[in-house]
Every structure is written in structure tokens, then in C-alpha cells.
Write a protein that holds these residues in place. Sequence first.
Motif, PDB file in Angstrom:
ATOM      1  N   THR A 100       0.841  -1.208   0.000  1.00 41.37           N
ATOM      2  CA  THR A 100       0.000   0.000   0.000  1.00 41.37           C
ATOM      3  C   THR A 100       0.871   1.252   0.000  1.00 41.37           C
ATOM      4  N   THR A 101       1.553   1.469  -1.101  1.00 43.82           N
ATOM      5  CA  THR A 101       2.451   2.616  -1.218  1.00 43.82           C
ATOM      6  C   THR A 101       2.000   3.593  -2.294  1.00 43.82           C
ATOM      7  N   SER A 102       0.813   3.376  -2.854  1.00 37.92           N
ATOM      8  CA  SER A 102       0.262   4.286  -3.859  1.00 37.92           C
ATOM      9  C   SER A 102      -1.254   4.213  -3.784  1.00 37.92           C
ATOM     10  N   ALA A 141      -6.967   9.967  -0.096  1.00 38.63           N
ATOM     11  CA  ALA A 141      -7.727   8.730  -0.290  1.00 38.63           C
ATOM     12  C   ALA A 141      -8.192   8.105   1.023  1.00 38.63           C
ATOM     13  N   GLY A 142      -7.701   8.609   2.171  1.00 40.81           N
ATOM     14  CA  GLY A 142      -8.282   8.193   3.436  1.00 40.81           C
ATOM     15  C   GLY A 142      -7.484   7.243   4.292  1.00 40.81           C
ATOM     16  N   GLY A 440     -18.710  -5.692   8.405  1.00 42.09           N
ATOM     17  CA  GLY A 440     -17.579  -4.778   8.533  1.00 42.09           C
ATOM     18  C   GLY A 440     -17.651  -3.623   7.568  1.00 42.09           C
ATOM     19  N   LYS A 441     -17.055  -2.506   7.989  1.00 41.88           N
ATOM     20  CA  LYS A 441     -17.005  -1.317   7.146  1.00 41.88           C
ATOM     21  C   LYS A 441     -15.551  -0.886   6.950  1.00 41.88           C
ATOM     22  N   LEU A 442     -15.286  -0.279   5.804  1.00 39.96           N
ATOM     23  CA  LEU A 442     -13.972   0.314   5.566  1.00 39.96           C
ATOM     24  C   LEU A 442     -13.900   1.656   6.263  1.00 39.96           C
ATOM     25  N   LEU A 443     -12.829   1.882   6.998  1.00 41.88           N
ATOM     26  CA  LEU A 443     -12.689   3.096   7.785  1.00 41.88           C
ATOM     27  C   LEU A 443     -11.689   4.040   7.117  1.00 41.88           C
ATOM     28  N   THR A 444     -12.014   5.310   7.088  1.00 41.85           N
ATOM     29  CA  THR A 444     -11.096   6.330   6.613  1.00 41.85           C
ATOM     30  C   THR A 444     -11.016   7.434   7.662  1.00 41.85           C
ATOM     31  N   ARG A 445      -9.898   8.161   7.626  1.00 44.47           N
ATOM     32  CA  ARG A 445      -9.740   9.243   8.601  1.00 44.47           C
ATOM     33  C   ARG A 445     -10.557  10.450   8.136  1.00 44.47           C
TER      34      ARG A 445
END
Length: 445
Positions: A100-102, A141-142, A440-445
Motif C-alpha cells: 500500500t504505497t500508492s 484517499a483516506g 464490517g465497514k472500511l474506515l477512513t480518517r
Amino acid sequence: MLDLALKSRRVVCPDGVREAVVVLQGGRISHVLPHDAEPPGVPLVDVGNLAVLPGVIDPHVHINEPGRTDWEGFDTATRAALAGGLTTLVDMPLNSAPVTTSVANLAIKRAATQGQLHCNVGFWGGVVPGNAGEIEPLITAGVLGFKAFLTHSGIADFPNATEADLRQVMPVLARHGLPLLVHCELSDDNDAWKQNDHRSYPNYLASRPKEWEDDAVAMMIRLCEEFRCPVHIVHLSSANSIAPIAAAKAKGLPLTVETGQHYLYFNAKDIADGQTQFKCAPPIREKANNDQLWAALQSGIIDFVATDHSPAPPDLKQLESGDFATAWGGIASLQLALPVLWTAARRRGATLPDLARWLSENPAKLAGLSQRKGKIAPGFDADLVVLDPEKTFVVSEEMIQHKHKVSPYICQELAGVVELTFMGGEQVYQRPAFTHLNQGKLLTR
């Protein structure tokens, strides 16, 4: 979504343990009422003397999908989480392929979660040489923050960052207030130990000395002070670094620290030659060192505990040969995060509120989720675990939900049985069965 009220004589709230009724409405905690309350219009579930804690948050997990799904995957990892009372994971940016670098790679990883996300999952981005231009787009992108290695990660496509690389990205992270998580080992390239007995645990332990960690921690404290970028030291194992960390915190630097369950539960004397299921980096050290880690955790110098769940197939762990030189380094323990820590902690006089702080409240802060997760209080997400703190069990391969049943905790007797797990107000696990998957849900900041 069915609203309900959960009644217990041991509800672990931010101000301590109390007799209470926790009302769950619309996926959140709406009220924490006195124990004799009977809220109208919602079913009441009385769990008696079982403890109710906030759902466990583990911000250091290697799920490995896509690309190395034969090691682990979203389906098995998030099932294991629910069975262990974990409701939120944050996935590390490596061991999957791509890493996960891009932003493009993050999209591939998010797509891989479809149809197999049983608890909430967020993602850390990665810092590697040459990807400074991806940091800001990944923030947009979060991702919840970024991870860097200061020594070889074990994965060729996630090379270690240098001080020069960190100097490029830390001003960006400081501006956004996002944390930089760092694997702190500054290694020399001395592989002479591999000419000695590969099955010897003392030989492996000596190959990754405390000085590697201490030098790396010192560098990160220096950079943290220079850039005022939030820095988080992952899986601290060297007690020699506790004093400089305490001094940095006393100066008000934005520095946080975790250690791992295995550094607190085991010590080097527990590990026989050839027992490669114990191999991790940094390594599990001597008992005196572990005692110092405990003291730092209990005094608040170490902020919390995370598993660094890093599973691999049995052949990669070299279980038959017992070869520490070639075995994959990583402890598989996700499902056991809570009982392992509780078993060791209660021997040292720790309490259920300590457990909630070390496994829920403080990890939520690192992940930027502290306004909604990690506490039992009105307005917080209704992510809860119902625990029998006194009940014990013996870890067996049959009960483990991880993809591979390889763990140093097999046959250990642990205290703390997870009876129920709630996520977003839904009961998702009732021992020994899953009752509501794919929530489950995907979490973003």
C-alpha cells in the motif's frame, strides 16, 4: 437494525467499572443508565456478572490480501477478530502484493475486501524510498497514517526508508496531523550469526541486539522533535529505550509507543531451540527486560498493546527444521489478543479498565477514531465485547479462526473468554458461533 439494551454488573466505562444498562440504538450507544433502569421499547439482555468492554481495536495487523492470501486473508482474519472480541483492525501496508504505497495499490486492496469483511478495517499507507509523491494522494484517499521500516522488512517490494526519506514525508504528515509508525531497528549487515547453530534461540536473540532498537528510537525522537510530526514506535521490545521515550514525552513531543502481547507474556527462557513459532523481530527478550516493559505500560510510558499479527504457512515458519535463520518472523495471535494480555496483566494487579485503555481507548487515538470508538459512552459506536474474565480455556488448533493454526500460544491456558461480540449494535458473535457476518465497514480518517 435491532436496538437493544445490555445489562451488566460490570460495565467498563471511562470512569471505571459500574453496574449499568447500556442502550444501543441506531448502531451507537445512546445511553448508559443505572443498573435498575428498564428502557422502554427495546429488548433487554442481562449478562449478569459478565464484563462489558469496548470492542478491541488492533492497529497492527498484517492481513496479507491480496497477493499472499495463502498466508492470511480478510475473511479469515476478520472472523478471527470477531471471535476474539476485536471489532476494528488497521491493516499494515506490506506482506500483501501489491503493497500500500500508492493510491492505485490502495484501491486494489480495498477491492479485495468485497464480500469478506466481518469487522471494521482501515489501512495504513507505506513510506518507502521514492514514493514521497504518493503521500498526499494517499492522505486524500483516506489512509489513517503511514508505516516505515528502518531495517529490511522481509518483503522485497517494501524496502526500508532512510532518514533522508523520512525527512521528505514528515513535514507533510505534520501538516496533516497524521502519525508515522516506525519499525525501529537500525541494523548492521553482520550475518555472521548464521554461521552458528540456526536452531539456537539464544543465537537468534543475540543477532538482533537492543542497540539496533535503541539507536532507531533515538533517531525517531530526534526527528519527531525537529518536525513535530506525530511518531509512533511499533512493537517496542528493548527496555533500554524506555527512559529516552519517557524524557521525550515529558518534553511534550507527539510520540506514542506500543508493545506486543508476546513481549509481555513470554520471555526468552520460555523458548526452546528450534521453536520457530516464536520468531519475531525485534525478538522476545529476557525476563528482566519484560518486567521493565510491564512497568512502562502500567505507568503510561507505553501507550497500548497490539498483536503485530503476522501469520505465514507452516513451511515458511520452518516448523520441521527449526531453523531461525530462514523462518518467517511473525507471531500469529489476532484472535487471542484480549485473553493473552488479560492473563498476564491480572497477575500483575491490572484491572479491566486498564485492559480497555490498552486495547481500545488508546489504539483508537492512534488511528484517529477516538471521537467514535474505544469507549463505552453516549454517542460512541456500539462496538462491544462481553467477557467472562474469570473463565479459563486452553488454546487449541481447532478453535483458531486464523488461516494457519500456527501460534506459540497453542496449549497455553488463558483467562478471559469472549462470550459475545457486538459491532455497530449488531450481535455478530455468540461463542462459539458467528451470528451476523459481513457487517464490517472500511474506515477512513
